[in-house]
Design an enzyme around this catalytic site. Structure first.
Site, PDB file in Angstrom:
ATOM      1  N   ASP A 195     -34.964  41.669 -42.147  1.00 27.43           N
ATOM      2  CA  ASP A 195     -34.759  40.336 -42.166  1.00 27.43           C
ATOM      3  C   ASP A 195     -35.324  39.609 -41.030  1.00 27.43           C
ATOM      4  O   ASP A 195     -35.589  38.246 -40.873  1.00 27.43           O
ATOM      5  CB  ASP A 195     -33.275  39.901 -42.101  1.00 27.43           C
ATOM      6  CG  ASP A 195     -32.470  40.713 -41.061  1.00 27.43           C
ATOM      7  OD1 ASP A 195     -33.082  41.733 -40.464  1.00 27.43           O
ATOM      8  OD2 ASP A 195     -31.196  40.573 -40.922  1.00 27.43           O
ATOM      9  N   HIS A 196     -35.719  40.087 -39.984  1.00 24.36           N
ATOM     10  CA  HIS A 196     -36.143  39.460 -38.654  1.00 24.36           C
ATOM     11  C   HIS A 196     -36.458  40.796 -37.689  1.00 24.36           C
ATOM     12  O   HIS A 196     -35.822  41.975 -37.747  1.00 24.36           O
ATOM     13  CB  HIS A 196     -35.191  38.432 -38.179  1.00 24.36           C
ATOM     14  CG  HIS A 196     -33.714  38.670 -37.782  1.00 24.36           C
ATOM     15  ND1 HIS A 196     -33.481  39.762 -36.878  1.00 24.36           N
ATOM     16  CD2 HIS A 196     -32.568  38.903 -38.597  1.00 24.36           C
ATOM     17  CE1 HIS A 196     -32.262  40.247 -36.700  1.00 24.36           C
ATOM     18  NE2 HIS A 196     -31.886  39.540 -38.098  1.00 24.36           N
ATOM     19  N   HIS A 214     -30.063  43.511 -29.521  1.00 29.65           N
ATOM     20  CA  HIS A 214     -29.210  42.208 -28.941  1.00 29.65           C
ATOM     21  C   HIS A 214     -28.877  43.068 -27.550  1.00 29.65           C
ATOM     22  O   HIS A 214     -28.978  42.237 -26.504  1.00 29.65           O
ATOM     23  CB  HIS A 214     -28.023  42.220 -29.776  1.00 29.65           C
ATOM     24  CG  HIS A 214     -28.301  41.185 -30.959  1.00 29.65           C
ATOM     25  ND1 HIS A 214     -28.571  39.960 -30.797  1.00 29.65           N
ATOM     26  CD2 HIS A 214     -28.016  41.393 -32.217  1.00 29.65           C
ATOM     27  CE1 HIS A 214     -28.989  39.254 -31.883  1.00 29.65           C
ATOM     28  NE2 HIS A 214     -28.678  40.200 -32.848  1.00 29.65           N
ATOM     29  N   THR A 268     -25.798  40.565 -44.194  1.00 27.76           N
ATOM     30  CA  THR A 268     -26.979  41.092 -44.986  1.00 27.76           C
ATOM     31  C   THR A 268     -26.135  41.514 -46.418  1.00 27.76           C
ATOM     32  O   THR A 268     -26.741  41.124 -47.622  1.00 27.76           O
ATOM     33  CB  THR A 268     -27.643  42.221 -44.385  1.00 27.76           C
ATOM     34  OG1 THR A 268     -28.027  41.572 -43.121  1.00 27.76           O
ATOM     35  CG2 THR A 268     -28.855  42.620 -45.139  1.00 27.76           C
ATOM     36  N   SER A 310     -29.193  36.626 -39.565  1.00 28.20           N
ATOM     37  CA  SER A 310     -29.211  37.674 -40.606  1.00 28.20           C
ATOM     38  C   SER A 310     -28.671  36.804 -41.974  1.00 28.20           C
ATOM     39  O   SER A 310     -29.291  37.437 -43.009  1.00 28.20           O
ATOM     40  CB  SER A 310     -28.186  38.845 -40.228  1.00 28.20           C
ATOM     41  OG  SER A 310     -28.847  39.627 -39.106  1.00 28.20           O
ATOM     42  N   ASP A 338     -30.478  46.300 -35.364  1.00 26.23           N
ATOM     43  CA  ASP A 338     -30.321  44.943 -34.708  1.00 26.23           C
ATOM     44  C   ASP A 338     -29.293  44.856 -33.460  1.00 26.23           C
ATOM     45  O   ASP A 338     -29.827  44.466 -32.520  1.00 26.23           O
ATOM     46  CB  ASP A 338     -29.937  44.090 -35.639  1.00 26.23           C
ATOM     47  CG  ASP A 338     -29.712  42.854 -35.203  1.00 26.23           C
ATOM     48  OD1 ASP A 338     -30.329  41.786 -35.097  1.00 26.23           O
ATOM     49  OD2 ASP A 338     -28.179  42.344 -35.491  1.00 26.23           O
ATOM     50  N   ASP A 354     -32.134  46.042 -40.308  1.00 21.83           N
ATOM     51  CA  ASP A 354     -31.813  44.715 -39.703  1.00 21.83           C
ATOM     52  C   ASP A 354     -32.402  44.714 -38.400  1.00 21.83           C
ATOM     53  O   ASP A 354     -32.005  45.580 -37.414  1.00 21.83           O
ATOM     54  CB  ASP A 354     -30.283  44.417 -39.739  1.00 21.83           C
ATOM     55  CG  ASP A 354     -29.902  43.246 -39.413  1.00 21.83           C
ATOM     56  OD1 ASP A 354     -30.477  42.550 -38.427  1.00 21.83           O
ATOM     57  OD2 ASP A 354     -28.936  42.628 -40.221  1.00 21.83           O
TER      58      ASP A 354
HETATM   59 ZN   LIG Z   1     -30.392  40.622 -39.269  1.00 22.86          ZN
END
Ligand SMILES: [Zn+2]
Length: 385
Positions: free
Chosen positions: A323-324, A285, A163, A110, A281, A69
């Protein structure tokens, strides 16, 4: 008067904090961490990586999908430098690129990113396993079930977070986590491991989902020791009230769960397993490159174990993707020899770059090229028989 005001203010703050915990990541522990101060990291001791050879088989029996993620190429590059110029991911000979944008936004979240990978449908941000109009779409996991395969999801976030939920559940609001958790009951997923226990018991509707799962034949575990003792049947592991702690605090529970999933899911008709490195992820952030690296390292160690298992099995397709990307991470300085990096983060949110797809095993070559995240899903689906 002043005291009363302070009390009111702090009460209001607590309510806000509680709402945040209820609706998303548990950020409370890190609330005093300042963004932007952790832009350097050095690794003292790198971990060993493995080398695997390509397989010759054209038959896909098992599919293992590993999702980092928020893991873009920059995150992988940072990890590669910090581990002294090697990762288990170096083994992949087939690479592709996945475009991550959502149906309603250029920069995906997500839930939409995961739904595209899980079900082959670009959807709106916040949507879980449903199309743009809110209609349920069938995930790769449920498709594999229909084909008679065993299935599993292994994550380090809440099991009802975006997810994993994208593969098992359907909702037009990712924040309805109590509803989402309840959808695991009767989902038939054979191996479930993650956090989020507080959505499974002590619920407003009075249901105890853990007891319901036990009644359906699941073995329930909540420690690594218990997990290791299970050698057959369906398993539910919930190892934290919300997200699990950072990897350096939680221990190798994600790794051990992934290994246990391989042991329990392996069967004559094959399986579909999704493993997520959920917290790469989170730290993107929060602009904490050290935590990003440590979460990525654990994910990469799982990749190594999975590749070795797949090499031995010979009929297992392994896909690694994201996912990104998150944080607008940029590697701006460092040294492979000294295992050190300096980075820059440009956003506290996600960013919109094409993310990598790595493939190993039978039909790996199908995953070369650059395509939509939804097409990645379709490619996998075509190979589940
Ligand atoms: Zn994500």
């Amino acid at each position: 008067m002043k005291k009363a005001l302070l009390f009111l203010l702090s009460a209001a703050f607590c309510v806000a904090a509680a709402a945040q915990v209820d609706q998303g990541r548990d950020l409370s522990k890190y609330a005093d961490d300042k963004f932007g101060i952790d832009d350097q990291y050095t690794v003292a001791t790198p971990y060993e990586t493995v080398t695997v050879s390509p397989v010759k088989s054209k038959k896909v029996k098992n599919v293992i999908l590993l999702i980092g993620d928020g893991m873009g190429l920059e995150q992988i590059s940072v990890g590669w430098v910090l581990n002294g110029g090697r990762l288990n991911m170096d083994n992949f000979r087939v690479t592709g690129g996945s475009r991550t944008y959502a149906a309603d936004k250029l920069i995906t979240d997500s839930s939409a990113g995961g739904t595209a990978i899980a079900a082959g449908e670009k959807t709106r941000c916040g949507y879980i396993g449903v199309d743009e109009n809110g209609n349920p779409v069938e995930s790769l996991l449920h498709y594999a079930q229909r084909k008679g395969k065993k299935t599993g999801v292994v994550v380090s976030c809440r099991i009802n977070d975006a997810t994993p939920a994208d593969f098992v559940c359907h909702s037009d609001d990712r924040h309805k986590e109590a509803d989402i958790a309840a959808q695991y009951v009767g989902s038939g997923v054979d191996f479930i491991s993650g956090g989020g226990r507080q959505f499974w018991e002590g619920r407003k509707d009075g249901r105890n989902l853990i007891e319901e799962m036990k009644a359906l034949g699941y073995t329930f575990v909540d420690t690594d020791e218990e997990l290791k003792q299970v050698h057959e049947g369906k398993l539910l592991g919930l190892f934290a009230p919300l997200d699990m702690p950072p990897v350096l605090d939680r221990g190798p529970i994600l790794e051990d769960s992934a290994e246990k999933a391989l042991e329990l899911l392996d069967n004559r008709k094959g399986f579909f397993l999704m493993v997520e490195g959920s917290q790469i992820d989170d730290w993107g952030h929060r602009h904490k490159v050290g935590h990003v690296a440590e979460e990525l390292f654990e994910f990469d160690r799982i990749v190594g174990k999975v590749l070795q298992w797949a090499e031995k099995d010979g009929h297992t397709l392994v896909i690694v993707t994201a996912d990104h990307a998150t944080g607008g991470l940029t590697l701006i300085d460092g040294s492979i020899e000294d295992r050190t990096v300096k980075v820059h983060f440009s956003t506290k949110g996600h960013n919109g770059i094409v993310v990598p797809v790595f493939a190993y095993g039978p039909h790996a070559e199908d995953f070369a090229g650059v395509y939509e995240n939804a097409e990645l899903s379709a490619k996998i689906r075509r190979l589940i028989k």
